[in-house]
Write a protein that holds these residues in place. Structure first.
Motif, PDB file in Angstrom:
ATOM      1  N   ASP A 175       0.831  -1.204   0.000  1.00  0.00           N
ATOM      2  CA  ASP A 175       0.000   0.000   0.000  1.00  0.00           C
ATOM      3  C   ASP A 175       0.862   1.248   0.000  1.00  0.00           C
ATOM      4  N   GLY A 200      -3.493   2.579  -8.655  1.00  0.00           N
ATOM      5  CA  GLY A 200      -3.591   2.222  -7.245  1.00  0.00           C
ATOM      6  C   GLY A 200      -4.957   1.665  -6.875  1.00  0.00           C
ATOM      7  N   SER A 219       4.566  -1.528   3.598  1.00  0.00           N
ATOM      8  CA  SER A 219       5.148  -0.334   2.996  1.00  0.00           C
ATOM      9  C   SER A 219       6.451  -0.695   2.292  1.00  0.00           C
ATOM     10  N   ARG A 223       8.466   6.394  -1.449  1.00  0.00           N
ATOM     11  CA  ARG A 223       8.265   6.817  -2.850  1.00  0.00           C
ATOM     12  C   ARG A 223       7.193   5.954  -3.523  1.00  0.00           C
ATOM     13  N   ILE A 224       6.533   6.532  -4.524  1.00  0.00           N
ATOM     14  CA  ILE A 224       5.498   5.798  -5.261  1.00  0.00           C
ATOM     15  C   ILE A 224       6.193   4.951  -6.326  1.00  0.00           C
ATOM     16  N   ALA A 227       4.026  -0.351 -10.380  1.00  0.00           N
ATOM     17  CA  ALA A 227       3.489  -1.639  -9.915  1.00  0.00           C
ATOM     18  C   ALA A 227       4.509  -2.765 -10.076  1.00  0.00           C
TER      19      ALA A 227
END
Ligand code: SAM
Length: 253
Positions: A175, A200, A219, A223-224, A227
């Motif tokens: 997530d 997301g 986690s 940073r994003i 995928a």
């Protein structure tokens, strides 16, 4: 005294055969695999080849006959039993083609036991091409030395996946909105990693996930991640902590 060269040589081609292998069996290789062995690897009678069947393990064979479009292999002996990979599933929302190819290839190389496509609310790619993924799984196994193919499950919608989730299997929900580092999560096998689509998860999906008992919020840092990066990072972390990354490959007998 010169060292005895290893047999079979490290460069020996390795091929998946979807039929049971056994001593003295004479499987026939045809189609694209035969073209590759005959015209790219220029194989001829007497040359060694390694075959695995996803049932018994890996076998050493030699080319008995090389015809125009097919090779007959004579099985000599078993060189490895089928491996038991750690019981880790990758549940992934399908992403765009090239990135999906990456997820399949890398997850197979890294050692997952099962690949589960999950259709989520923001999943763009509805249809996953099963034959294409199955071919990528085989290619990755031929290349990385796996003797057991990861299972490829049929796509399922997230609500249905959660409704039938096995209570004894930890669900590591990757997530980007926050969670716990894997080192602080108690999630040995049986376990599963879930990664979302490009857009997301929705809040409704996040609520459903967080109200599922088996869910552990994971986690992968501040940073994003894309995928495919998230999937590979999460599998690697889990394998290093709970998987089989503490041993050398089993040598050929
Ligand atoms: N929704 C995000 C956005 O703001 O565009 C991007 C989603 S991200 C591209 C795709 C998936 O990768 C996420 O659903 C999540 O599963 C995973 N992911 C990305 N970064 C992550 C992180 N830092 N920690 C955990 N999971 C992450």
């Amino acid at each position: 005294m010169p060292a005895t060269p290893a047999w079979p040589p490290a460069s020996t081609p390795r091929l998946f055969m979807d039929s049971p292998l056994a001593p003295m069996a004479t499987p026939v290789v045809e189609g694209a695999a035969a073209h590759y062995l005959l015209n790219v690897m220029r194989m001829k009678p007497g040359d060694p080849i390694l075959l695995f069947d996803n049932r018994s393990g890996e076998w050493l064979g030699t080319v008995a006959e090389a015809a125009k479009r097919a090779l007959t292999i004579r099985i000599e002996r078993q060189v490895r039993a089928i491996e038991a990979v750690p019981d880790l599933w990758l549940c992934f929302a399908p992403v765009k083609k090239a990135r999906l190819d990456w997820i399949i290839e890398k997850a197979t190389e890294l050692g997952v036991a099962r690949l589960q496509p999950v259709v989520t609310e923001r999943t763009i790619v509805e249809r996953v091409k099963r034959e294409r993924i199955a071919a990528q799984i085989v290619e990755a196994c031929e290349q990385c030395g796996r003797t057991a193919l990861p299972e490829l499950a049929d796509p399922v919608k997230l609500p249905a996946l959660l409704k039938h989730w096995p209570a004894d299997r930890a669900l590591l929900f990757a997530d980007e909105a926050g969670g716990v580092a894997i080192a602080d999560l108690d999630a040995p096998a049986p376990a599963a990693i879930l990664t979302g689509p490009e857009g997301g998860f929705t809040d409704r999906e996040r609520d459903a996930l967080l109200s599922t008992a088996a869910t552990r919020r994971l986690s992968l840092g501040p940073r994003i991640l894309r995928a495919e990066t998230a999937a590979i990072a999460a599998i690697s972390l889990w394998m290093a902590q709970y998987g089989d990354w503490n041993g050398a490959p089993e040598p050929l007998r």
